[in-house]
Motif scaffolding. Structure first.
Motif, PDB file in Angstrom:
ATOM      1  N   MET A   1       0.882  -1.255   0.008  1.00  0.00           N
ATOM      2  CA  MET A   1      -0.011   0.064   0.013  1.00  0.00           C
ATOM      3  C   MET A   1       1.043   1.396   0.089  1.00  0.00           C
ATOM      4  SD  MET A   1      -3.093   0.744   2.717  1.00  0.00           S
ATOM      5  CE  MET A   1      -4.203   2.290   2.510  1.00  0.00           C
ATOM      6  N   LEU A   2       0.438   2.417  -0.664  1.00  0.00           N
ATOM      7  CA  LEU A   2       1.131   3.571  -0.797  1.00  0.00           C
ATOM      8  C   LEU A   2       1.392   4.191   0.810  1.00  0.00           C
ATOM      9  CD1 LEU A   2      -0.356   5.325  -3.699  1.00  0.00           C
ATOM     10  CD2 LEU A   2       1.698   4.502  -3.627  1.00  0.00           C
ATOM     11  N   ALA A   3       2.578   4.387   1.206  1.00  0.00           N
ATOM     12  CA  ALA A   3       2.562   4.903   2.577  1.00  0.00           C
ATOM     13  C   ALA A   3       2.251   6.406   2.530  1.00  0.00           C
ATOM     14  CB  ALA A   3       4.170   4.935   3.022  1.00  0.00           C
ATOM     15  N   PRO A   4       1.261   6.751   3.759  1.00  0.00           N
ATOM     16  CA  PRO A   4       0.760   7.982   4.050  1.00  0.00           C
ATOM     17  C   PRO A   4       2.032   8.888   4.155  1.00  0.00           C
ATOM     18  CG  PRO A   4      -0.184   6.477   5.561  1.00  0.00           C
ATOM     19  CD  PRO A   4       0.691   5.892   4.734  1.00  0.00           C
ATOM     20  N   ASP A   5       1.962  10.055   3.492  1.00  0.00           N
ATOM     21  CA  ASP A   5       3.001  11.019   3.583  1.00  0.00           C
ATOM     22  C   ASP A   5       2.749  12.321   4.153  1.00  0.00           C
ATOM     23  OD1 ASP A   5       5.049  12.870   2.443  1.00  0.00           O
ATOM     24  OD2 ASP A   5       5.330  11.638   0.775  1.00  0.00           O
ATOM     25  N   SER A   6       3.610  12.666   5.336  1.00  0.00           N
ATOM     26  CA  SER A   6       3.372  14.088   5.955  1.00  0.00           C
ATOM     27  C   SER A   6       3.575  15.161   5.164  1.00  0.00           C
ATOM     28  CB  SER A   6       4.015  13.998   7.194  1.00  0.00           C
ATOM     29  OG  SER A   6       5.519  13.825   6.943  1.00  0.00           O
ATOM     30  N   ASP A   7       4.167  15.243   3.997  1.00  0.00           N
ATOM     31  CA  ASP A   7       4.556  16.272   3.274  1.00  0.00           C
ATOM     32  C   ASP A   7       3.450  17.121   2.741  1.00  0.00           C
ATOM     33  OD1 ASP A   7       5.421  18.064   1.112  1.00  0.00           O
ATOM     34  OD2 ASP A   7       6.809  16.413   0.453  1.00  0.00           O
ATOM     35  N   PRO A   8       2.990  18.218   3.193  1.00  0.00           N
ATOM     36  CA  PRO A   8       1.922  18.903   2.679  1.00  0.00           C
ATOM     37  C   PRO A   8       1.834  19.191   1.213  1.00  0.00           C
ATOM     38  CG  PRO A   8       3.328  20.373   3.893  1.00  0.00           C
ATOM     39  CD  PRO A   8       3.872  19.072   3.939  1.00  0.00           C
ATOM     40  N   SER A   9       2.905  19.133   0.490  1.00  0.00           N
ATOM     41  CA  SER A   9       2.750  19.252  -1.161  1.00  0.00           C
ATOM     42  C   SER A   9       2.229  17.862  -1.700  1.00  0.00           C
ATOM     43  CB  SER A   9       4.194  19.343  -1.546  1.00  0.00           C
ATOM     44  OG  SER A   9       4.945  18.521  -1.461  1.00  0.00           O
ATOM     45  N   VAL A  10       1.960  16.874  -0.909  1.00  0.00           N
ATOM     46  CA  VAL A  10       1.512  15.576  -1.445  1.00  0.00           C
ATOM     47  C   VAL A  10       0.177  15.524  -1.250  1.00  0.00           C
ATOM     48  CG1 VAL A  10       1.514  13.161  -1.350  1.00  0.00           C
ATOM     49  CG2 VAL A  10       3.814  14.634  -1.394  1.00  0.00           C
ATOM     50  N   LEU A  11      -0.703  15.534  -2.409  1.00  0.00           N
ATOM     51  CA  LEU A  11      -2.429  15.198  -1.987  1.00  0.00           C
ATOM     52  C   LEU A  11      -2.590  13.723  -2.527  1.00  0.00           C
ATOM     53  CD1 LEU A  11      -4.977  16.727  -1.698  1.00  0.00           C
ATOM     54  CD2 LEU A  11      -5.029  16.825  -4.357  1.00  0.00           C
ATOM     55  N   ARG A  12      -3.282  13.144  -1.308  1.00  0.00           N
ATOM     56  CA  ARG A  12      -3.782  11.802  -1.481  1.00  0.00           C
ATOM     57  C   ARG A  12      -5.356  11.379  -1.765  1.00  0.00           C
ATOM     58  NH1 ARG A  12      -1.278   6.699   0.447  1.00  0.00           N
ATOM     59  NH2 ARG A  12      -2.721   5.236   1.060  1.00  0.00           N
ATOM     60  N   VAL A  13      -5.513  11.030  -2.943  1.00  0.00           N
ATOM     61  CA  VAL A  13      -6.858  11.187  -3.250  1.00  0.00           C
ATOM     62  C   VAL A  13      -7.356   9.816  -3.374  1.00  0.00           C
ATOM     63  CG1 VAL A  13      -8.483  11.849  -5.204  1.00  0.00           C
ATOM     64  CG2 VAL A  13      -6.759  13.218  -4.484  1.00  0.00           C
ATOM     65  N   ALA A  14      -8.439   9.252  -2.981  1.00  0.00           N
ATOM     66  CA  ALA A  14      -9.131   7.836  -3.114  1.00  0.00           C
ATOM     67  C   ALA A  14     -10.416   8.199  -3.784  1.00  0.00           C
ATOM     68  CB  ALA A  14      -9.258   6.978  -1.954  1.00  0.00           C
ATOM     69  N   THR A  15     -10.825   7.099  -4.607  1.00  0.00           N
ATOM     70  CA  THR A  15     -12.143   6.877  -5.100  1.00  0.00           C
ATOM     71  C   THR A  15     -12.699   5.558  -4.949  1.00  0.00           C
ATOM     72  OG1 THR A  15     -13.557   7.229  -6.981  1.00  0.00           O
ATOM     73  CG2 THR A  15     -11.588   6.194  -7.527  1.00  0.00           C
ATOM     74  N   TYR A  16     -13.922   5.463  -4.234  1.00  0.00           N
ATOM     75  CA  TYR A  16     -14.700   4.254  -3.855  1.00  0.00           C
ATOM     76  C   TYR A  16     -16.031   4.041  -4.268  1.00  0.00           C
ATOM     77  CZ  TYR A  16     -14.485   0.118  -0.582  1.00  0.00           C
ATOM     78  OH  TYR A  16     -14.519  -1.265  -0.076  1.00  0.00           O
ATOM     79  N   ASN A  17     -16.557   3.084  -4.835  1.00  0.00           N
ATOM     80  CA  ASN A  17     -17.752   2.722  -5.170  1.00  0.00           C
ATOM     81  C   ASN A  17     -18.142   1.980  -4.150  1.00  0.00           C
ATOM     82  OD1 ASN A  17     -20.395   1.602  -5.809  1.00  0.00           O
ATOM     83  ND2 ASN A  17     -20.270   1.845  -8.147  1.00  0.00           N
ATOM     84  N   ILE A  18     -19.078   2.239  -2.964  1.00  0.00           N
ATOM     85  CA  ILE A  18     -19.293   1.777  -1.838  1.00  0.00           C
ATOM     86  C   ILE A  18     -20.701   0.751  -1.910  1.00  0.00           C
ATOM     87  CG2 ILE A  18     -18.360   3.319  -0.426  1.00  0.00           C
ATOM     88  CD1 ILE A  18     -20.895   4.044   0.403  1.00  0.00           C
ATOM     89  N   HIS A  19     -21.304   0.624  -3.129  1.00  0.00           N
ATOM     90  CA  HIS A  19     -22.309  -0.278  -3.462  1.00  0.00           C
ATOM     91  C   HIS A  19     -23.672  -0.167  -2.259  1.00  0.00           C
ATOM     92  CE1 HIS A  19     -24.160  -4.280  -4.089  1.00  0.00           C
ATOM     93  NE2 HIS A  19     -23.894  -3.964  -5.533  1.00  0.00           N
ATOM     94  N   LYS A  20     -23.578   1.053  -2.011  1.00  0.00           N
ATOM     95  CA  LYS A  20     -24.588   1.670  -0.929  1.00  0.00           C
ATOM     96  C   LYS A  20     -24.774   1.108   0.357  1.00  0.00           C
ATOM     97  CE  LYS A  20     -27.551   1.980  -5.298  1.00  0.00           C
ATOM     98  NZ  LYS A  20     -28.414   1.145  -6.108  1.00  0.00           N
ATOM     99  N   GLY A  21     -23.470   0.559   0.697  1.00  0.00           N
ATOM    100  CA  GLY A  21     -23.012  -0.228   2.172  1.00  0.00           C
ATOM    101  C   GLY A  21     -23.646  -1.432   2.372  1.00  0.00           C
ATOM    102  N   VAL A  22     -24.312  -2.152   1.358  1.00  0.00           N
ATOM    103  CA  VAL A  22     -24.608  -3.564   1.558  1.00  0.00           C
ATOM    104  C   VAL A  22     -24.432  -4.458   0.311  1.00  0.00           C
ATOM    105  CG1 VAL A  22     -26.949  -4.695   1.466  1.00  0.00           C
ATOM    106  CG2 VAL A  22     -26.881  -2.451   2.610  1.00  0.00           C
ATOM    107  N   GLN A  23     -24.018  -5.524   0.746  1.00  0.00           N
ATOM    108  CA  GLN A  23     -23.558  -6.621   0.005  1.00  0.00           C
ATOM    109  C   GLN A  23     -24.359  -7.881  -0.152  1.00  0.00           C
ATOM    110  OE1 GLN A  23     -21.476  -5.862  -2.559  1.00  0.00           O
ATOM    111  NE2 GLN A  23     -19.849  -6.994  -1.975  1.00  0.00           N
ATOM    112  N   GLY A  24     -24.604  -8.573  -1.156  1.00  0.00           N
ATOM    113  CA  GLY A  24     -25.561  -9.669  -1.059  1.00  0.00           C
ATOM    114  C   GLY A  24     -26.893  -9.356  -1.569  1.00  0.00           C
TER     115      GLY A  24
END
Length: 249
Positions: A1-24
Motif C-alpha cells: 500500500m502507498l505509505a501516508p506522506d506527511s509532506d503537505p505538497s503531496v495530495l492523496r486522493v481515493a475513489t470508492y464505489n461503496i455499493h450503497k453499504g450493502v452486499q449480497g
C-alpha cells in the motif's frame, strides 16, 4: 500500500464505489457500512470520492437493526473530515448519489445532472477544496452503463470544466466510469486530464479484479503513484475495490 506522506505538497486522493453499504441479495444480504467506515479511515486519503452513497433508504433502515441514523456520507467521514453529498437518483425507498470527504477545508460545491436517458439517473458533484490554501477542484462522477452514454458524459465533463473552472487551476476527476477501454481517456485527454492504470490497479470485480472501472484523472498535479488494495477484507465490503492516487501539488 502507498505509505501516508506527511509532506503537505503531496495530495492523496481515493475513489470508492461503496455499493450503497450493502452486499449480497435478498435475505442473504449483509450490512457493510460499519466496515466501510473503518476502511475509509485506513485509506488515510486527504480526499475521498464516493459513489452509490445512500442519504436514506426506508426499506433497508427497517431491515437492518444497525442501520446508521446519519446519512452514509456523514457516517463514513473520519473525525475532522468534512462531508459533501448530493443526490443523483430518487428511488421508491429513498435516494442515493455521490459524496466527497475532505481533510482540507471545503470552500464550495455544485451539482449538475448527467442523466443521459430516463433509465439511469446520474450526476456530477463538483467540490472546491483548499489544499494548503490553494483551490483544487474535485469532480466526482459515476458514468452510465451504455458506451455511447459514457462518451456523452465525458464530453459533458469537458464542457463543465471549461465553463466552471478557471483555466490552469488544478482539477481532479474521479469516480466509477464503468469504462475499461480508452474512449473516456481520449475525450478527457483533450483538456490535459490524464489518468494512468496497470495490472495492479484493476478494481472490478473486487473478488477477482480483471478491469479498472474506477479512475482518477488530474490536471495541474504531478502523479506519484497509484494502487488498489487487495484482499478478502476488501472484496467483502463492495463489488469494487478502492483506488488511491498520490499527486505532487
Amino acid at each position: 500500500m502507498l505509505a501516508p506522506d506527511s509532506d503537505p505538497s503531496v495530495l492523496r486522493v481515493a475513489t470508492y464505489n461503496i455499493h450503497k453499504g450493502v452486499q449480497g441479495l435478498g435475505p442473504a444480504r449483509r450490512l457493510e457500512i460499519h466496515n466501510l467506515a473503518l476502511a475509509v479511515e485506513t485509506l488515510d486519503a486527504d480526499i475521498v470520492c464516493l459513489q452509490e452513497v445512500r442519504r436514506l433508504n426506508h426499506r433497508e433502515a427497517g431491515y437492518f437493526t444497525r442501520w446508521p441514523e446519519l446519512p452514509q456520507a456523514d457516517f463514513l467521514a473520519p473525525e475532522g473530515y468534512e462531508a459533501v453529498y448530493v443526490t443523483n437518483a430518487f428511488t421508491r425507498h429513498g435516494e442515493h448519489g455521490n459524496a466527497l470527504l475532505s481533510r482540507w477545508p471545503v470552500s464550495g460545491h455544485r451539482h449538475e445532472d448527467m442523466s443521459d436517458h430516463r433509465f439511469e439517473q446520474r450526476g456530477l458533484l463538483h467540490v472546491e477544496v483548499l489544499v494548503t490554501g490553494q483551490p483544487v477542484h474535485v469532480i466526482v462522477v459515476h458514468f452510465g452503463l451504455i458506451p455511447a452514454s459514457r462518451r456523452r458524459q465525458a464530453e459533458q465533463v469537458r464542457r463543465y470544466i471549461q465553463r466552471e473552472i478557471p483555466a490552469g487551476a488544478p482539477v481532479v476527476v474521479a469516480g466509477d466510469f464503468n469504462d475499461w477501454g480508452s474512449r473516456v481517456q481520449r475525450v478527457l485527454a483533450q483538456d490535459a486530464l490524464h489518468g494512468f492504470e496497470g495490472p495492479r490497479t484493476y478494481t472490478y470485480p473486487s473478488r477477482l479484479p480483471v478491469v479498472q472501472l474506477d479512475h482518477i484523472y488530474a490536471r495541474g498535479l504531478r502523479p506519484i503513484g497509484l494502487m488498489a488494495p487487495r484482499g478478502r477484507v476488501w472484496h467483502r465490503m463492495s463489488d469494487h475495490l478502492p483506488l488511491i492516487a498520490e499527486f505532487r501539488m
